[in-house]
Design a protein around this motif. Structure first.
Motif, PDB file in Angstrom:
ATOM      1  N   GLU A   1      41.696  36.141  46.243  1.00 14.90           N
ATOM      2  CA  GLU A   1      40.276  36.297  45.929  1.00 14.90           C
ATOM      3  C   GLU A   1      39.637  34.919  45.822  1.00 14.90           C
ATOM      4  O   GLU A   1      40.100  34.067  45.074  1.00 14.90           O
TER       5      GLU A   1
ATOM      6  N   ARG B   1      48.257  38.397  42.360  1.00 12.49           N
ATOM      7  CA  ARG B   1      46.947  37.949  42.843  1.00 12.49           C
ATOM      8  C   ARG B   1      46.766  36.460  42.624  1.00 12.49           C
ATOM      9  O   ARG B   1      47.177  35.927  41.603  1.00 12.49           O
TER      10      ARG B   1
ATOM     11  N   GLU C   1      47.399  39.663  46.871  1.00 12.43           N
ATOM     12  CA  GLU C   1      45.956  39.658  47.105  1.00 12.43           C
ATOM     13  C   GLU C   1      45.405  38.273  46.822  1.00 12.43           C
ATOM     14  O   GLU C   1      45.875  37.580  45.925  1.00 12.43           O
TER      15      GLU C   1
END
Length: 176
Positions: A71, A32, A69
């Motif tokens: 974010e 991430r 991912e």
């Protein structure tokens, strides 16, 4: 040593170079990138789409299945900072001010970061970490893509609340 169940988290991921390297070279369960700048978040999302289309089909085994991912978030505002037990955090020291490093250490010293988390800090020691909660397990000098000079890399591990299981500092990092 990286375990397949581990998660890699790049705090202040920029366009995602470190995130993609973690997915390419290690068999993490998830990788991430977290950052607050919209332009870099957009660039990382575009690169992730190209990664999925052109690179993932060429990857062997577990590396092909590693979810990446992104974010757009202030990790200091998150209760857990997205960190689970056994995670690895990456912090590119030169991009963080002393004040931001201190705020991040305050969260990391508390319950927001669980024991057994590994923190990799490039180009600066993370002096604000509480020595009763964290131990420096390795340091090394490495070449980085962003400059011609050698860069110090420091690897820390969060201890259990009782402070036991302190690992001795190693001369060279084993898995990073």
């Amino acid at each position: 040593e990286v375990k397949v169940a581990d998660t890699f988290l790049d705090l202040g991921a920029g366009s995602g170079k470190v995130v993609f390297c973690a997915a390419l070279f290690f068999e993490f369960a998830a990788v991430r990138g977290v950052g607050v700048l919209q332009g870099l978040h957009d660039a990382s999302a575009e690169l992730a789409a190209r990664w999925a289309e052109k690179i993932v089909p060429l990857l062997p085994g577990l590396n092909a299945a590693v979810p990446i991912e992104w974010e757009k978030n202030d990790f200091l505002e998150s209760a857990k900072m997205g960190v689970d037990k056994g995670s690895s955090l990456f912090i590119n020291g030169p991009t963080f001010s002393d004040a931001l490093m201190a705020k991040l250490a305050h969260k990391a010293n508390g319950r927001a970061v669980p024991p057994e988390t590994v923190a990799i800090c490039a180009a600066r020691k993370w002096d604000a970490l509480d020595s009763s909660s964290w131990v420096l397990v390795a340091e090394d000098t490495l070449k980085m893509s962003w400059n011609d000079a050698d860069t110090k890399v420091y690897i820390y591990e969060k201890l259990p609340p009782d402070g036991k299981n302190r690992k001795k500092k190693k001369k060279k990092p084993a898995a990073y």
